[in-house]
Design a protein around this motif. Sequence first.
Motif, PDB file in Angstrom:
ATOM      1  N   TYR A  37      44.063  37.242  35.634  1.00  0.00           N
ATOM      2  CA  TYR A  37      43.649  36.330  34.720  1.00  0.00           C
ATOM      3  C   TYR A  37      43.424  36.853  33.425  1.00  0.00           C
ATOM      4  O   TYR A  37      43.529  36.268  32.122  1.00  0.00           O
ATOM      5  CB  TYR A  37      42.372  35.536  35.352  1.00  0.00           C
ATOM      6  N   ARG A  38      42.968  38.074  33.163  1.00  0.00           N
ATOM      7  CA  ARG A  38      43.021  38.904  32.063  1.00  0.00           C
ATOM      8  C   ARG A  38      44.250  39.021  31.126  1.00  0.00           C
ATOM      9  O   ARG A  38      44.271  38.750  30.020  1.00  0.00           O
ATOM     10  CB  ARG A  38      42.365  40.187  32.306  1.00  0.00           C
ATOM     11  N   ALA A  39      45.270  39.353  32.077  1.00  0.00           N
ATOM     12  CA  ALA A  39      46.805  39.324  31.361  1.00  0.00           C
ATOM     13  C   ALA A  39      47.071  38.097  30.850  1.00  0.00           C
ATOM     14  O   ALA A  39      47.782  37.833  29.947  1.00  0.00           O
ATOM     15  CB  ALA A  39      47.605  39.724  32.587  1.00  0.00           C
ATOM     16  N   PHE A  89      51.229  34.672  44.773  1.00  0.00           N
ATOM     17  CA  PHE A  89      51.354  35.911  44.717  1.00  0.00           C
ATOM     18  C   PHE A  89      50.166  36.657  45.483  1.00  0.00           C
ATOM     19  O   PHE A  89      50.365  37.838  46.333  1.00  0.00           O
ATOM     20  CB  PHE A  89      51.328  36.452  43.352  1.00  0.00           C
ATOM     21  N   GLN A  90      48.817  36.039  45.292  1.00  0.00           N
ATOM     22  CA  GLN A  90      47.642  36.751  45.697  1.00  0.00           C
ATOM     23  C   GLN A  90      47.713  36.683  47.421  1.00  0.00           C
ATOM     24  O   GLN A  90      47.340  37.217  48.098  1.00  0.00           O
ATOM     25  CB  GLN A  90      46.259  36.078  45.320  1.00  0.00           C
ATOM     26  N   ARG A  91      48.338  35.510  47.934  1.00  0.00           N
ATOM     27  CA  ARG A  91      48.233  35.427  49.240  1.00  0.00           C
ATOM     28  C   ARG A  91      49.314  36.048  49.897  1.00  0.00           C
ATOM     29  O   ARG A  91      49.061  36.609  51.087  1.00  0.00           O
ATOM     30  CB  ARG A  91      48.536  33.718  49.553  1.00  0.00           C
ATOM     31  N   ASP A 103      39.719  41.481  45.075  1.00  0.00           N
ATOM     32  CA  ASP A 103      38.477  41.303  44.575  1.00  0.00           C
ATOM     33  C   ASP A 103      38.571  40.082  43.536  1.00  0.00           C
ATOM     34  O   ASP A 103      39.627  40.329  42.990  1.00  0.00           O
ATOM     35  CB  ASP A 103      37.597  42.509  44.327  1.00  0.00           C
ATOM     36  N   GLY A 104      37.758  39.397  43.326  1.00  0.00           N
ATOM     37  CA  GLY A 104      37.794  38.239  42.568  1.00  0.00           C
ATOM     38  C   GLY A 104      36.520  37.380  42.709  1.00  0.00           C
ATOM     39  O   GLY A 104      35.310  37.726  42.751  1.00  0.00           O
ATOM     40  N   ARG A 105      36.890  36.032  42.461  1.00  0.00           N
ATOM     41  CA  ARG A 105      35.914  34.938  42.527  1.00  0.00           C
ATOM     42  C   ARG A 105      35.909  34.098  43.634  1.00  0.00           C
ATOM     43  O   ARG A 105      35.023  33.503  44.039  1.00  0.00           O
ATOM     44  CB  ARG A 105      35.908  34.257  41.252  1.00  0.00           C
TER      45      ARG A 105
END
Length: 198
Positions: A37-39, A89-91, A103-105
């Motif tokens: 998300y930062r990128a 991508f995350q899954r 790690d995240g929200r």
Amino acid sequence: MKFTVAIDGPAAAGKGTISRAVAARFGFEHLDTGLLYRAVGMKGGDPVLSARSLVPADLARDDLRSLAAGQAASQVAALPEVRSALTAFQRDFARRDGGAVLDGRDIGTVICPDAEVKLFVTASAEIRARRRWLELGGEAAFETYDEVLAQVRERDDRDMNRSDAPLRPAVDAVMVDTSDMSIEDAVAFAVATVSARL
Ligand code: DC
């Protein structure tokens, strides 16, 4: 072996340190999903297109840890199309062979609701702001402690109150309040929780 550890919580609660330590201890790969998300936030332009066209070089920028990147990330993260562009991508990362820590929200609630271990790491806003301010240089930092605290609160508010994937603990998450814990104790608790489920 597939084994997913989901570590969620607000900014500067200790998720990153705990995640890296758990990954190192068990030989799992680690993904700091906030960096995605930062990128997107720092890439500029249309955030949805940026999220769909993210490449590894975008994640290697050296300004992704700044307060400005955190604020930009929190804003683009409220857009459902940005979130859905980053989901696959995350899954995939979570189900890689050999185990993964993300790690995240929203890892335990939305990305990996079936994660083998879910931790929700938190601490008071004042303690998190102090940690972040010290990380930024303390008295030598460009921002005052009060400015950092205001930004932490603003980001908490946006992350918790957005309609898509708001920050909240999964019903089956193990809560870890690090306000009065040393980082060693928090890591030891997380490692023991993972060990018990392996
Ligand atoms: O963890 P971080 O401070 O690097 O995250 C930056 C912002 O990105 C955070 O304020 C909200 C957003 N984010 C998110 O919405 N979902 C995630 N899984 C990770 C981060």
